[in-house]
Motif scaffolding. Structure first.
Motif, PDB file in Angstrom:
ATOM      1  N   PRO A 234       0.827  -1.216   0.000  1.00 26.18           N
ATOM      2  CA  PRO A 234       0.000   0.000   0.000  1.00 26.18           C
ATOM      3  C   PRO A 234       0.858   1.261   0.000  1.00 26.18           C
ATOM      4  N   ASN A 235       0.278   2.320  -0.496  1.00 26.99           N
ATOM      5  CA  ASN A 235       0.961   3.608  -0.538  1.00 26.99           C
ATOM      6  C   ASN A 235       0.941   4.338   0.793  1.00 26.99           C
ATOM      7  N   SER A 236       0.000   3.984   1.672  1.00 29.26           N
ATOM      8  CA  SER A 236      -0.160   4.712   2.926  1.00 29.26           C
ATOM      9  C   SER A 236       0.003   3.783   4.114  1.00 29.26           C
ATOM     10  N   SER A 237       0.749   4.249   5.088  1.00 30.65           N
ATOM     11  CA  SER A 237       0.882   3.489   6.325  1.00 30.65           C
ATOM     12  C   SER A 237       1.133   4.469   7.464  1.00 30.65           C
ATOM     13  N   ILE A 238       0.853   3.979   8.662  1.00 28.30           N
ATOM     14  CA  ILE A 238       1.145   4.762   9.863  1.00 28.30           C
ATOM     15  C   ILE A 238       1.880   3.853  10.837  1.00 28.30           C
ATOM     16  N   PRO A 239       2.716   4.430  11.696  1.00 23.29           N
ATOM     17  CA  PRO A 239       3.422   3.597  12.677  1.00 23.29           C
ATOM     18  C   PRO A 239       2.425   2.868  13.586  1.00 23.29           C
ATOM     19  N   TRP A 240       2.764   1.648  13.901  1.00 22.35           N
ATOM     20  CA  TRP A 240       2.001   0.821  14.834  1.00 22.35           C
ATOM     21  C   TRP A 240       2.992   0.347  15.878  1.00 22.35           C
ATOM     22  N   ILE A 241       2.605  -0.488  16.775  1.00 14.18           N
ATOM     23  CA  ILE A 241       3.513  -0.855  17.854  1.00 14.18           C
ATOM     24  C   ILE A 241       4.644  -1.766  17.408  1.00 14.18           C
TER      25      ILE A 241
ATOM     26  N   LEU B  35       0.901   0.011  10.148  1.00 13.32           N
ATOM     27  CA  LEU B  35      -0.493  -0.298   9.857  1.00 13.32           C
ATOM     28  C   LEU B  35      -0.733   0.220   8.453  1.00 13.32           C
ATOM     29  N   PHE B  36      -1.078  -0.665   7.537  1.00 15.35           N
ATOM     30  CA  PHE B  36      -1.310  -0.267   6.160  1.00 15.35           C
ATOM     31  C   PHE B  36      -2.755   0.169   5.978  1.00 15.35           C
ATOM     32  N   LEU B  37      -2.926   1.372   5.463  1.00 12.02           N
ATOM     33  CA  LEU B  37      -4.238   1.930   5.145  1.00 12.02           C
ATOM     34  C   LEU B  37      -4.381   1.901   3.625  1.00 12.02           C
TER      35      LEU B  37
ATOM     36  N   ILE C 266      -2.738  -5.013   9.658  1.00 12.45           N
ATOM     37  CA  ILE C 266      -1.474  -5.107  10.376  1.00 12.45           C
ATOM     38  C   ILE C 266      -1.150  -6.597  10.485  1.00 12.45           C
ATOM     39  N   PHE C 267       0.003  -7.009   9.972  1.00 12.34           N
ATOM     40  CA  PHE C 267       0.404  -8.421   9.969  1.00 12.34           C
ATOM     41  C   PHE C 267      -0.661  -9.318   9.335  1.00 12.34           C
ATOM     42  N   GLY C 268      -1.411  -8.812   8.395  1.00 18.06           N
ATOM     43  CA  GLY C 268      -2.460  -9.597   7.757  1.00 18.06           C
ATOM     44  C   GLY C 268      -3.770  -9.622   8.524  1.00 18.06           C
ATOM     45  N   ASP C 269      -3.793  -9.030   9.717  1.00 16.00           N
ATOM     46  CA  ASP C 269      -5.043  -8.928  10.483  1.00 16.00           C
ATOM     47  C   ASP C 269      -5.794  -7.702   9.978  1.00 16.00           C
ATOM     48  N   PRO C 270      -7.006  -7.898   9.450  1.00 16.20           N
ATOM     49  CA  PRO C 270      -7.699  -6.779   8.803  1.00 16.20           C
ATOM     50  C   PRO C 270      -8.557  -5.924   9.729  1.00 16.20           C
TER      51      PRO C 270
ATOM     52  N   ARG D 116      -5.551   9.682  17.692  1.00  7.59           N
ATOM     53  CA  ARG D 116      -5.252   9.698  19.127  1.00  7.59           C
ATOM     54  C   ARG D 116      -4.180   8.674  19.470  1.00  7.59           C
ATOM     55  N   PHE D 117      -4.320   7.477  18.887  1.00  4.98           N
ATOM     56  CA  PHE D 117      -3.322   6.437  19.116  1.00  4.98           C
ATOM     57  C   PHE D 117      -1.940   6.926  18.689  1.00  4.98           C
ATOM     58  N   GLU D 118      -1.863   7.529  17.516  1.00  5.34           N
ATOM     59  CA  GLU D 118      -0.582   8.023  17.011  1.00  5.34           C
ATOM     60  C   GLU D 118      -0.013   9.113  17.912  1.00  5.34           C
ATOM     61  N   SER D 119      -0.876   9.965  18.465  1.00  8.78           N
ATOM     62  CA  SER D 119      -0.371  11.023  19.347  1.00  8.78           C
ATOM     63  C   SER D 119       0.248  10.437  20.614  1.00  8.78           C
ATOM     64  N   VAL D 120      -0.294   9.334  21.092  1.00  7.93           N
ATOM     65  CA  VAL D 120       0.291   8.673  22.265  1.00  7.93           C
ATOM     66  C   VAL D 120       1.573   7.943  21.853  1.00  7.93           C
ATOM     67  N   LEU D 121       1.499   7.157  20.796  1.00 10.70           N
ATOM     68  CA  LEU D 121       2.650   6.368  20.357  1.00 10.70           C
ATOM     69  C   LEU D 121       3.846   7.243  20.000  1.00 10.70           C
TER      70      LEU D 121
END
Length: 144
Positions: free
Chosen positions: A2-9, A13-15, A51-55, A95-100
Motif C-alpha cells: 500500500p501507498n499509505s501506512s502509519i506507525p504501529w507498535i 499499519l497499512f491503510l 497489520i500483519f495480515g489482520d484486517p 489519538r493512538f498516534e499522538s500517544v505512540l
C-alpha cells in the motif's frame, strides 16, 4: 504494498486507498490467481487497513460504516467492532498516534518484551474518550 501506512507498535499499519481497495481484498474476499470468491467472507465486509495480515474491516451495509478488527489464522473469521463509524476510527487512529509518537516516542516495549503498562493506560485513556466501552476494549485487544 500500500501507498499509505502509519506507525504501529511493531510495524506499520497499512491503510488502503480507494485505488488499492480491490487488491486489498485478496486473501480475504478473493483467493488464488483466478480470484475466486471465498464463501466464508461476508459480502458486506471491505478490508480498509491491515497489520500483519489482520484486517480492519468496514461493514458497508451499515449506514454508519462501523469498523471491525479480526485476526487471521483462527479457522474462521470473528470480527469485533473497534469503532461505531469510519470517521470515529480515523479519530481513534489519530489519538493512538499522538500517544505512540508523542508521549512515548515509539518507546513502548519494556525489558521483558511486553508493552509498557503506562503506554497501554495512555492509549486506553485516549481512545475511551471517543469510543463506547466495548469498542474501546476491542481496540485495545487489537494492540496485543
Amino acid at each position: 504494498m500500500p501507498n499509505s501506512s502509519i506507525p504501529w507498535i511493531v510495524e506499520e499499519l497499512f491503510l488502503f486507498s480507494i485505488r488499492e481497495l480491490d487488491t486489498a481484498q485478496d486473501g480475504y474476499r478473493w483467493t488464488g490467481p483466478q480470484r475466486r470468491r471465498l464463501p466464508t467472507w461476508p459480502s458486506n465486509w471491505v478490508v480498509i487497513a491491515a497489520i500483519f495480515g489482520d484486517p480492519f474491516i468496514a461493514d458497508v451495509d451499515e449506514p454508519a460504516v462501523p469498523i471491525y478488527f479480526a485476526r487471521h489464522g483462527a479457522g474462521c473469521w470473528r470480527a469485533d467492532r473497534v469503532a461505531p463509524t469510519a470517521a470515529t476510527f480515523l479519530k481513534v487512529l489519530a489519538r493512538f498516534e499522538s500517544v505512540l509518537l508523542g508521549a512515548f516516542d515509539s518507546d513502548v516495549w519494556d525489558e521483558d518484551g511486553l508493552l509498557r503498562p503506562g503506554f497501554l493506560r495512555a492509549v486506553e485513556d485516549a481512545v475511551t474518550e471517543l469510543l463506547p466501552p466495548a469498542d474501546s476494549a476491542s481496540f485495545m485487544t487489537a494492540l496485543t
